[in-house]
Design a protein around this motif. Sequence first.
Motif: not given
Length: 66
Positions: A37-55
Amino acid sequence: MSGHLRIVRGDATSEEIAALVAVLAARRTAPEAPAAPPARTWRNPARQMRKPLSPGKSAWRTSALP
């Protein structure tokens, strides 16, 4: 010829019988295991990190978003 295979009509050569047995044996393989089964990403702590800013245009708006 003893066993489960019996020639009812015609005269098959030993090569033809061997080919038939090989095809029937190949069809009798074990079924494939179900896919993982596909991995459950809702509990992945990396999901709470923000994406890198791009100018660029409207970068100041996206800097406040998680």
